[in-house]
Design a protein around this motif. Structure first.
Motif, PDB file in Angstrom:
ATOM      1  N   UNK A  57       0.832  -1.210   0.000  1.00 19.94           N
ATOM      2  CA  UNK A  57       0.000   0.000   0.000  1.00 19.94           C
ATOM      3  C   UNK A  57       0.866   1.260   0.000  1.00 19.94           C
ATOM      4  N   UNK A  58       1.895   1.267   0.838  1.00 20.02           N
ATOM      5  CA  UNK A  58       2.783   2.432   0.892  1.00 20.02           C
ATOM      6  C   UNK A  58       3.476   2.646  -0.444  1.00 20.02           C
ATOM      7  N   UNK A  59       3.924   1.558  -1.043  1.00 20.00           N
ATOM      8  CA  UNK A  59       4.596   1.636  -2.343  1.00 20.00           C
ATOM      9  C   UNK A  59       3.642   2.168  -3.408  1.00 20.00           C
ATOM     10  N   UNK A  60       2.380   1.696  -3.380  1.00 20.00           N
ATOM     11  CA  UNK A  60       1.412   2.112  -4.395  1.00 20.00           C
ATOM     12  C   UNK A  60       0.980   3.564  -4.205  1.00 20.00           C
ATOM     13  N   UNK A  61       0.839   4.004  -2.953  1.00 20.16           N
ATOM     14  CA  UNK A  61       0.340   5.348  -2.690  1.00 20.16           C
ATOM     15  C   UNK A  61       1.396   6.418  -2.887  1.00 20.16           C
ATOM     16  N   UNK A  62       2.650   6.025  -2.904  1.00 24.98           N
ATOM     17  CA  UNK A  62       3.730   7.008  -3.051  1.00 24.98           C
ATOM     18  C   UNK A  62       4.604   6.599  -4.239  1.00 24.98           C
ATOM     19  N   UNK A  63       4.174   6.915  -5.460  1.00 25.68           N
ATOM     20  CA  UNK A  63       4.925   6.490  -6.645  1.00 25.68           C
ATOM     21  C   UNK A  63       6.329   7.061  -6.725  1.00 25.68           C
ATOM     22  N   UNK A  64       6.618   8.100  -5.943  1.00 22.99           N
ATOM     23  CA  UNK A  64       7.978   8.647  -5.979  1.00 22.99           C
ATOM     24  C   UNK A  64       8.980   7.647  -5.390  1.00 22.99           C
ATOM     25  N   UNK A  65       8.522   6.736  -4.519  1.00 20.55           N
ATOM     26  CA  UNK A  65       9.426   5.695  -4.018  1.00 20.55           C
ATOM     27  C   UNK A  65       9.888   4.804  -5.163  1.00 20.55           C
ATOM     28  N   UNK A  66       8.943   4.374  -5.998  1.00 24.27           N
ATOM     29  CA  UNK A  66       9.309   3.556  -7.152  1.00 24.27           C
ATOM     30  C   UNK A  66      10.158   4.354  -8.132  1.00 24.27           C
ATOM     31  N   UNK A  67       9.837   5.628  -8.286  1.00 24.30           N
ATOM     32  CA  UNK A  67      10.621   6.477  -9.185  1.00 24.30           C
ATOM     33  C   UNK A  67      12.062   6.603  -8.687  1.00 24.30           C
ATOM     34  N   UNK A  68      12.219   6.756  -7.366  1.00 27.49           N
ATOM     35  CA  UNK A  68      13.567   6.851  -6.802  1.00 27.49           C
ATOM     36  C   UNK A  68      14.335   5.543  -7.013  1.00 27.49           C
ATOM     37  N   UNK A  69      13.644   4.419  -6.852  1.00 28.43           N
ATOM     38  CA  UNK A  69      14.301   3.122  -7.066  1.00 28.43           C
ATOM     39  C   UNK A  69      14.727   2.959  -8.525  1.00 28.43           C
ATOM     40  N   UNK A  70      13.848   3.333  -9.473  1.00 25.84           N
ATOM     41  CA  UNK A  70      14.217   3.232 -10.884  1.00 25.84           C
ATOM     42  C   UNK A  70      15.373   4.170 -11.219  1.00 25.84           C
ATOM     43  N   UNK A  71      15.339   5.377 -10.638  1.00 25.73           N
ATOM     44  CA  UNK A  71      16.439   6.325 -10.887  1.00 25.73           C
ATOM     45  C   UNK A  71      17.756   5.775 -10.356  1.00 25.73           C
ATOM     46  N   UNK A  72      17.714   5.152  -9.188  1.00 26.47           N
ATOM     47  CA  UNK A  72      18.945   4.594  -8.616  1.00 26.47           C
ATOM     48  C   UNK A  72      19.510   3.488  -9.505  1.00 26.47           C
ATOM     49  N   UNK A  73      18.639   2.602  -9.974  1.00 30.10           N
ATOM     50  CA  UNK A  73      19.092   1.514 -10.848  1.00 30.10           C
ATOM     51  C   UNK A  73      19.640   2.076 -12.156  1.00 30.10           C
ATOM     52  N   UNK A  74      18.904   3.026 -12.751  1.00 35.50           N
ATOM     53  CA  UNK A  74      19.313   3.579 -14.045  1.00 35.50           C
ATOM     54  C   UNK A  74      20.642   4.330 -13.942  1.00 35.50           C
ATOM     55  N   UNK A  75      20.805   5.133 -12.901  1.00 33.49           N
ATOM     56  CA  UNK A  75      22.053   5.895 -12.780  1.00 33.49           C
ATOM     57  C   UNK A  75      23.244   4.972 -12.506  1.00 33.49           C
ATOM     58  N   UNK A  76      23.037   3.918 -11.722  1.00 28.53           N
ATOM     59  CA  UNK A  76      24.133   2.977 -11.478  1.00 28.53           C
ATOM     60  C   UNK A  76      24.556   2.284 -12.769  1.00 28.53           C
ATOM     61  N   UNK A  77      23.586   1.837 -13.556  1.00 27.77           N
ATOM     62  CA  UNK A  77      23.911   1.205 -14.835  1.00 27.77           C
ATOM     63  C   UNK A  77      24.573   2.197 -15.785  1.00 27.77           C
ATOM     64  N   UNK A  78      24.086   3.436 -15.799  1.00 24.37           N
ATOM     65  CA  UNK A  78      24.677   4.457 -16.683  1.00 24.37           C
ATOM     66  C   UNK A  78      26.109   4.780 -16.268  1.00 24.37           C
ATOM     67  N   UNK A  79      26.348   4.822 -14.977  1.00 21.88           N
ATOM     68  CA  UNK A  79      27.708   5.109 -14.494  1.00 21.88           C
ATOM     69  C   UNK A  79      28.682   4.008 -14.917  1.00 21.88           C
TER      70      UNK A  79
END
Length: 403
Positions: A57-79
């Motif tokens: 529920x917390x994950x679904x109600x706060x999409x910025x958490x998922x956005x932060x997780x995707x950003x972390x994965x993407x930036x690590x791969x890009x680096x």
């Protein structure tokens, strides 16, 4: 002799009594400890049972958490990818994570759009700096002023969208940091940003966002405000004398901010469904969400109009009021039954008893208005019409068009 035996008997009785008290105290303490252990065990089991649902529920109600997780994965791969690129680009690896951050948005369509706009803006800014650097020697104030001015002008191009501000920024970076090798810097800057953006888009493609919960919460807030407004109107009318203008002003709810928020998040959810492989799994939920948003939008507009009519035509400082003591109780009852229906906004078939009660109250109110005196008849009739429109909007929401 008898006295000695009696004393010993009394002593044994006291000892037995003390022993019983001690056993009772020990047993009570043991029971308390056992009860506390059971409660602690039950609390742990409840937490274990509820924890996955709470996290979801917390994950679904706060999409910025998922956005932060995707950003972390993407930036690590890009680096990591940037350090594998040979040539001058190896000196500027941080531009790849920058592109990944730009590409990380709440929707897959937005990720692609903003990536294209950002890379295009950076390329335009770099080109401006390259041309100005070839014409104006050095990196002094005249060159800086020219590249920034041209960059700001080009940033006015609408096709660059929200990423337009990167044009003067990229132009300034290229002019100042590019130095003696502007071509190599432009290639590294633009190329690594594009690489990071592609990685960010890829992460969004693998883990596509679908923010349905925020839209649902926004609709709940709108629904709650509408219900509160109707019940406040009912409380104001359910009395011998109508409220003063100041009291009516306190009872009015401002629906506009909540409606704007609902419109924005529902539009975001609709945009997130495009090119989204997860959207088919939620077709029924998204269709229902669109119907409810449309119903609440129409209902809110009717309720705002109804609130203005009631608060302006039924005030204590007016000599001739629209409803009067005979119609106010009927209007209050209708408003309350309508609020009970609006708690759900699910359609006629979902809550037939509440809908039937609201219709009976509305028809009774309409009959009283029809058979009443002519004074205030038009305003009272308009209140009936608004209430009927409200009930229709709440109980028969239209099906939203596909797509």
């Amino acid at each position: 002799m008898r006295g000695g035996r009696s004393d010993r008997a009394d002593q044994r009785a006291r000892q037995d009594h003390v022993a019983r008290l001690a056993r009772a105290a020990h047993q009570a303490q043991a029971e308390r400890q056992a009860r506390a252990a059971r409660q602690a065990r039950a609390a742990r089991e409840t937490w274990r049972a509820r924890r996955p649902g709470w996290v979801r529920r917390t994950w679904a109600r706060h999409p910025r958490l998922a956005m932060a997780a995707r950003a972390a994965v993407a930036t690590a791969l890009a680096w990591m990818a940037a350090h594998a690129v040979p040539g001058p680009a190896a000196d500027y690896p941080y531009y790849a994570p920058l592109g990944a951050v730009i590409a990380t948005t709440f929707t897959l369509v937005g990720s692609v759009r903003e990536s294209v706009q950002a890379v295009g803006s950076i390329a335009l800014g770099a080109a401006v700096a390259y041309v100005v650097g070839a014409l104006v020697p050095g990196t002094g104030a005249p060159a800086v002023a020219v590249v920034v001015a041209l960059g700001v002008l080009i940033a006015g191009w609408r096709r660059l969208g929200a990423m337009a501000s990167w044009v003067p920024t990229a132009a300034l970076f290229t002019l100042v940091i590019g130095g003696p090798d502007p071509t190599g810097f432009i290639g590294a800057y633009t190329g690594l940003t594009l690489l990071g953006a592609l990685i960010g888009v890829g992460v969004n493609l693998v883990l596509p966002p679908l923010p349905l919960a925020p839209a649902q919460l926004a609709m709940e807030r709108v629904r709650g405000l509408i219900v509160e407004q109707l019940r406040d109107l009912a409380d104001g009318l359910d009395r011998d004398e109508p409220p003063e203008a100041a009291e009516w002003a306190q009872r009015r709810r401002d629906l506009a901010p909540a409606l704007r928020e609902m419109h924005d998040v529902v539009a975001d959810a609709a945009a997130a469904r495009r090119w989204n492989r997860r959207s088919r799994r939620y077709d029924a939920a998204t269709a229902r969400q669109d119907r409810m948003a449309a119903a609440l939008q129409r209902t809110a507009l009717v309720v705002e109009d109804l609130t203005g009519t009631v608060t302006e035509a039924e005030r204590a400082d007016l000599e001739d009021v629209a409803l009067g003591p005979r119609l106010r109780p009927h209007a209050a009852r209708t408003l309350r039954t309508l609020a009970d229906v609006l708690v759900h906004v699910e359609g006629t078939a979902e809550h037939p008893e509440a809908v039937a009660e609201a219709r009976r109250a509305l028809e009774g109110f309409a009959a009283e208005v029809t058979h009443g005196p002519a004074a205030g008849h038009l305003v009272a009739a308009s209140v009936v019409v608004a209430l009927r429109r409200c009930l229709v909007a709440a109980t028969d929401p239209p099906v939203a068009p596909a797509g």
